[in-house]
Design a protein around this motif. Sequence first.
Motif, short mmCIF file in Angstrom:
data_model
loop_
_atom_site.label_atom_id
_atom_site.label_comp_id
_atom_site.label_asym_id
_atom_site.label_seq_id
_atom_site.Cartn_x
_atom_site.Cartn_y
_atom_site.Cartn_z
N UNK A 10 0.85 -1.19 0.00
CA UNK A 10 0.00 0.00 0.00
C UNK A 10 0.88 1.23 0.00
N UNK A 11 0.47 2.22 -0.74
CA UNK A 11 1.21 3.47 -0.70
C UNK A 11 0.34 4.51 -0.02
N UNK A 12 0.97 5.32 0.83
CA UNK A 12 0.23 6.31 1.59
C UNK A 12 -0.36 7.37 0.67
N UNK A 13 0.42 7.75 -0.34
CA UNK A 13 -0.02 8.83 -1.21
C UNK A 13 0.25 8.46 -2.66
N UNK A 14 -0.43 9.13 -3.55
CA UNK A 14 -0.10 9.04 -4.97
C UNK A 14 1.25 9.73 -5.18
N UNK A 15 2.12 9.17 -6.05
CA UNK A 15 3.35 9.93 -6.32
C UNK A 15 3.03 11.28 -6.94
N UNK A 16 3.85 12.25 -6.63
CA UNK A 16 3.61 13.60 -7.15
C UNK A 16 3.90 13.61 -8.66
N UNK A 17 3.41 14.62 -9.32
CA UNK A 17 3.73 14.81 -10.73
C UNK A 17 5.22 14.81 -10.95
N UNK A 18 5.92 15.53 -10.07
CA UNK A 18 7.38 15.67 -10.19
C UNK A 18 8.04 14.29 -10.10
N UNK A 19 7.57 13.47 -9.14
CA UNK A 19 8.17 12.14 -8.95
C UNK A 19 7.88 11.25 -10.16
N UNK A 20 6.65 11.32 -10.70
CA UNK A 20 6.33 10.47 -11.85
C UNK A 20 7.15 10.87 -13.07
N UNK A 21 7.35 12.19 -13.20
CA UNK A 21 8.16 12.68 -14.32
C UNK A 21 9.61 12.23 -14.16
N UNK A 22 10.12 12.33 -12.94
CA UNK A 22 11.52 11.99 -12.68
C UNK A 22 11.78 10.51 -12.97
N UNK A 23 10.84 9.64 -12.56
CA UNK A 23 11.10 8.21 -12.77
C UNK A 23 10.97 7.86 -14.25
N UNK A 24 10.10 8.56 -14.95
CA UNK A 24 10.00 8.32 -16.40
C UNK A 24 11.26 8.81 -17.12
N UNK A 25 11.79 9.92 -16.65
CA UNK A 25 13.04 10.40 -17.25
C UNK A 25 14.14 9.36 -17.05
N UNK A 26 14.25 8.84 -15.82
CA UNK A 26 15.28 7.84 -15.53
C UNK A 26 15.06 6.56 -16.33
N UNK A 27 13.80 6.16 -16.46
CA UNK A 27 13.49 4.91 -17.16
C UNK A 27 13.85 5.00 -18.64
N UNK A 28 13.86 6.21 -19.19
CA UNK A 28 14.17 6.38 -20.62
C UNK A 28 15.60 6.86 -20.85
N UNK A 29 16.39 6.89 -19.80
CA UNK A 29 17.73 7.49 -19.86
C UNK A 29 18.65 6.85 -20.89
N UNK A 30 18.42 5.58 -21.21
CA UNK A 30 19.30 4.91 -22.17
C UNK A 30 19.32 5.63 -23.52
#
Length: 368
Positions: A10-30
């Motif tokens: 369970x997650x306490x909160x939805x990830x913030x816009x900033x966090x979702x953007x950051x993880x997508x940036x990292x996931x596409x870093x290749x």
Amino acid sequence: MENRVSHVITTAEQPSNEARLAILELANMISVPMSLNAVVRLNVPDAIWQGGSNTPLSASAILARVLPDGGGDAENLQRILRMLTSYGVFAEHLIKADDDGGSQQRKFSLTEIGKTLVTDQNGLSYGPYILQHHQDVLMGAWPMVHEAVVDPTVEPFVKVNGEPAYEYYGKKPEMNGLMQRAMSGVSVPFMKAILDGYDGFEGVGRLVDVGGSAGDCLRMILQKHPSVREGINFDLPEVVAKAPTIAGVSHVGGDMFKSIPSGDAIFMKWVLSTWTDSECKLIMENCYKALPVGGKLIACEPVLPTKSDDSRRTRALLENDIFVMTIYRAKGKNRTEEELRQLGLSAGFSHFRPIYIDYFYTLLEFQK
Ligand SMILES: C[S@@+](CC[C@H](N)C(=O)[O-])C[C@H]1O[C@@H](n2cnc3c(N)ncnc32)[C@H](O)[C@@H]1O
């Protein structure tokens, strides 16, 4: 039923816009290093530079220069250039087209970062370093990074290719050649920067460069300090066999784990980080034996800050650390100043002085 419930995350909160953007940036870093590799393979920086004009060019004009026989897809090249523009490699110029339809043409020039990829009058740039890192046999090791955690006795490169990187390069002249060009491209600008700010070569007559590759560092040291009469470029036999003739420099093939030629001082750049602590101790003990009392081992290594942060310097050093772990030695590493000082002490060196001139490499004096 209770067990199943305990496994629900369970997650306490939805990830913030900033966090979702950051993880997508990292996931596409290749996309970043592979696009960089693509522009080097296509010779885009040299095509834009054209003798120093660096005139902004459209993707189709660049394509006409890199594929003079025609063909290619300008739109795909533009997609790559746009993405690398956002990483500061190219500058984008939006220019109003001549027609009155209000359309804009996109053109690209090189930034200061992009200019590091332009081949200079000596045939050098940072391009070969990028190509060297992204060869198929190295790339094959990257999906195995987690294996360095599970089993640190065998590095991912060996798991995939069956033998250590330097042995592998040694059997492939084209890989050894690329490695030498990569090292020259990185080392020459570094040496220019440190030779102006470091006086530790004064009073040295015979200088040994351990793991000196093509001998560029020695060439530049001898040019700057004529009092260094003799340079010994010491590297693996198959590496020195390909090294060019340099006035005042003898190329000597051997194995630093067995013995190192004697000298008044020893220079050693970017060697320790690719080996484990016990291997470094052995290399440094062999340096110690090859030096007179009072003689110095002058090492240059990427030195990690104690605290992690998101600065460009820290990232460059930490990213390179994972490269070492994946390709050279699962327990080879970029070390902190204190770890390097302790290594020197363990090999017998009583004095240690770190000198910070360059952003990436630190000069480390170990005195016997
Ligand atoms: C990362 S490169 C650094 C090259 C050069 N010092 C520079 O910074 O441009 C490491 C060098 O260590 C050499 N090397 C690896 N194993 C060695 C050994 N057992 N004995 C001597 N040199 C070795 C490699 O051939 C390579 O040239």
